[in-house]
Design an enzyme around this catalytic site. Sequence first.
Site, mmCIF file in Angstrom:
data_model
loop_
_atom_site.group_PDB
_atom_site.id
_atom_site.type_symbol
_atom_site.label_atom_id
_atom_site.label_comp_id
_atom_site.label_asym_id
_atom_site.label_seq_id
_atom_site.Cartn_x
_atom_site.Cartn_y
_atom_site.Cartn_z
ATOM 1 N N THR A 134 -10.538 3.591 2.283
ATOM 2 C CA THR A 134 -11.207 4.856 2.220
ATOM 3 C C THR A 134 -12.222 4.654 0.947
ATOM 4 O OG1 THR A 134 -10.734 6.945 1.055
ATOM 5 C CG2 THR A 134 -9.113 5.484 0.602
ATOM 6 N N ASP A 135 -13.218 5.337 1.145
ATOM 7 C CA ASP A 135 -14.321 5.298 0.019
ATOM 8 C C ASP A 135 -13.680 6.030 -1.226
ATOM 9 O OD1 ASP A 135 -14.038 8.083 0.660
ATOM 10 O OD2 ASP A 135 -16.155 8.291 1.004
ATOM 11 N N GLU A 136 -12.431 6.772 -1.338
ATOM 12 C CA GLU A 136 -11.963 7.173 -2.419
ATOM 13 C C GLU A 136 -11.657 6.049 -3.413
ATOM 14 O OE1 GLU A 136 -9.316 10.639 -2.064
ATOM 15 O OE2 GLU A 136 -9.983 11.071 0.018
ATOM 16 N N TYR A 160 -3.299 8.671 -4.796
ATOM 17 C CA TYR A 160 -3.410 8.077 -3.323
ATOM 18 C C TYR A 160 -4.637 6.854 -3.171
ATOM 19 C CZ TYR A 160 -6.061 8.079 1.056
ATOM 20 O OH TYR A 160 -6.698 7.607 2.236
ATOM 21 N N LYS A 164 -4.269 2.977 -2.502
ATOM 22 C CA LYS A 164 -5.186 2.404 -1.497
ATOM 23 C C LYS A 164 -5.898 1.124 -2.183
ATOM 24 C CE LYS A 164 -5.592 3.191 2.190
ATOM 25 N NZ LYS A 164 -5.152 3.164 3.493
HETATM 26 N N1 LIG Z 1 -8.264 10.854 6.823
HETATM 27 C C1 LIG Z 1 -9.433 10.395 6.358
HETATM 28 O O1 LIG Z 1 -10.201 11.158 6.053
HETATM 29 C C2 LIG Z 1 -9.279 8.955 5.840
HETATM 30 C C3 LIG Z 1 -10.517 8.420 5.502
HETATM 31 C C4 LIG Z 1 -10.509 6.931 5.240
HETATM 32 C C5 LIG Z 1 -9.502 6.241 5.509
HETATM 33 N N2 LIG Z 1 -8.290 6.784 5.762
HETATM 34 C C6 LIG Z 1 -7.343 5.858 6.098
HETATM 35 O O2 LIG Z 1 -7.067 5.839 7.504
HETATM 36 C C7 LIG Z 1 -5.766 5.579 7.520
HETATM 37 C C8 LIG Z 1 -5.195 6.533 8.288
HETATM 38 O O3 LIG Z 1 -5.435 7.963 7.886
HETATM 39 P P1 LIG Z 1 -4.888 9.148 8.573
HETATM 40 O O4 LIG Z 1 -5.740 10.432 7.800
HETATM 41 O O5 LIG Z 1 -4.848 9.116 9.981
HETATM 42 O O6 LIG Z 1 -3.447 9.457 7.781
HETATM 43 P P2 LIG Z 1 -2.170 10.060 8.556
HETATM 44 O O7 LIG Z 1 -1.489 10.599 7.305
HETATM 45 O O8 LIG Z 1 -2.756 11.264 9.634
HETATM 46 O O9 LIG Z 1 -1.273 9.229 9.553
HETATM 47 C C9 LIG Z 1 -0.639 8.154 8.763
HETATM 48 C C10 LIG Z 1 0.411 7.571 9.782
HETATM 49 O O10 LIG Z 1 1.231 6.418 9.195
HETATM 50 C C11 LIG Z 1 2.305 6.699 9.223
HETATM 51 N N3 LIG Z 1 3.160 6.090 8.263
HETATM 52 C C12 LIG Z 1 3.556 6.618 6.904
HETATM 53 N N4 LIG Z 1 4.129 5.887 6.185
HETATM 54 C C13 LIG Z 1 4.395 4.927 7.005
HETATM 55 C C14 LIG Z 1 5.384 3.637 6.878
HETATM 56 N N5 LIG Z 1 6.066 3.287 5.791
HETATM 57 N N6 LIG Z 1 5.543 2.791 7.895
HETATM 58 C C15 LIG Z 1 4.889 2.949 9.079
HETATM 59 N N7 LIG Z 1 4.223 4.127 9.435
HETATM 60 C C16 LIG Z 1 3.991 4.981 8.435
HETATM 61 C C17 LIG Z 1 2.669 8.084 9.428
HETATM 62 O O11 LIG Z 1 3.904 8.546 10.226
HETATM 63 C C18 LIG Z 1 1.503 8.637 10.319
HETATM 64 O O12 LIG Z 1 1.610 8.365 11.486
HETATM 65 C C19 LIG Z 1 -4.944 5.602 6.027
HETATM 66 O O13 LIG Z 1 -4.772 4.090 5.787
HETATM 67 C C20 LIG Z 1 -5.956 6.253 5.258
HETATM 68 O O14 LIG Z 1 -5.937 5.761 4.150
HETATM 69 C C21 LIG Z 1 -8.237 7.902 6.161
#
Ligand SMILES: NC(=O)c1ccc[n+]([C@@H]2O[C@H](COP(=O)([O-])OP(=O)(O)OC[C@H]3O[C@@H](n4cnc5c(N)ncnc54)[C@H](O)[C@@H]3O)[C@@H](O)[C@H]2O)c1
Length: 355
Positions: A134-136, A160, A164
């Site tokens: 993430t950009d965070e 969080y 990350k």
């Molecule tokens: N949502 C955003 O805006 C955003 C932006 C940039 C980066 N990200 C990154 O992208 C990735 C996905 O984000 P998202 O928004 O889809 O998150 P999300 O919370 O919707 O999904 C996370 C998934 O990971 C699974 N999970 C959690 N803990 C687990 C574990 N211990 N073992 C196996 N599976 C596990 C959950 O069941 C879920 O399906 C993350 O790594 C997040 O940091 C998200």
Amino acid sequence: MKKILVTGGAGFIGSAVARYIISETTDSVVVVDKLTYAGNLASLAPVSQSDRFAFEQVDICDRQGLDGIFARHQPDMVMHLAAESHVDRSIDGPAAFIETNILGTYTLLEAVRGWWNTLADDKKSAFRFHHISTDEVYGDLHGSDDFFTETTPYAPSSPYSASKAGSDHLVRAWLRTYGLPTLVTNCSNNYGPYHFPEKLIPLTILNALAGKALPVYGNGQQVRDWLYVEDHARALYRVVTTGVVGETYNIGGHNERQNIDVVRTVCALLEELVPQKPEGVARYQDLITYVTDRPGHDVRYAIDAAKIERELGWTPEETFETGMRKTVQWYLANQAWWQQVLDGSYQGERLGLKG
Ligand SMILES: NC(=O)c1ccc[n+]([C@@H]2O[C@H](COP(=O)([O-])OP(=O)(O)OC[C@H]3O[C@@H](n4cnc5c(N)ncnc54)[C@H](O)[C@@H]3O)[C@@H](O)[C@H]2O)c1
């Protein structure tokens, strides 16, 4: 034809990646997901019947479980999206973030390294471990002309983003120390279909439809850079298949908006698409309610995505306006998906599916 293992593939972005790979490429997908509250098999329904799709319910902290999956599926690449992802939850209970995002990434890296070391030389050099971040991790920006680049120093603000950042460092160390072919991407805020309704945009849509308050933190002037989730999924596939090992790519949509303007955009779209409002509501935007700001709340995020555009030829297809319209329309057309999330039955259904 490659086999791509996608961790966190039942979540918001991971499921978009799985749907993209199955519908737009000839590659296969193995989703590995623990199915926490954020995992939803219904988000994979459009691709779950494909013979190029497989699902494994495993925690990334479970080394034995992971070893079994690598031996059974023999993936060519890993896209690592599994994470605890909600900042507010990380403030209330950071432990799960340290476990999954740091220990889980470490356990996965070790499982991947064990598997990768058994590969023949050609497979070994073609293998990729793509860490999605993430950009965070960069903290926040205060000037309106500043942007995060791939060389911006890390300065995370929340449990969080700190967890990350820790996972990003581990991934780079596994490249430098063990030669594991890794790539890292750091992306701005995503929005779009199948987004869990604890996050700002789906929460605003569903609360407005129900005539409930639309909570906005502090003065609502925090700036986020919004990217439509399907543009992100396309970027991630581009990176894992054509990116240069060891590189970091920032991904963003050039869509900086204040949170309050995002909420007002949702309200304006609903005025047009659902003019018949809940009883007692004159205008959706009358439901906007300012609430106490989140501790440590970052002021502004903005991504400079020039590198991925220049080097890998990726650009977003959606503007904020087209993406937001698609998103609101998706929630209006897919009530069954979010209703099951709101009433908790998506987890019951999951148990049924897993027997
Ligand atoms: N949502 C955003 O805006 C955003 C932006 C940039 C980066 N990200 C990154 O992208 C990735 C996905 O984000 P998202 O928004 O889809 O998150 P999300 O919370 O919707 O999904 C996370 C998934 O990971 C699974 N999970 C959690 N803990 C687990 C574990 N211990 N073992 C196996 N599976 C596990 C959950 O069941 C879920 O399906 C993350 O790594 C997040 O940091 C998200």
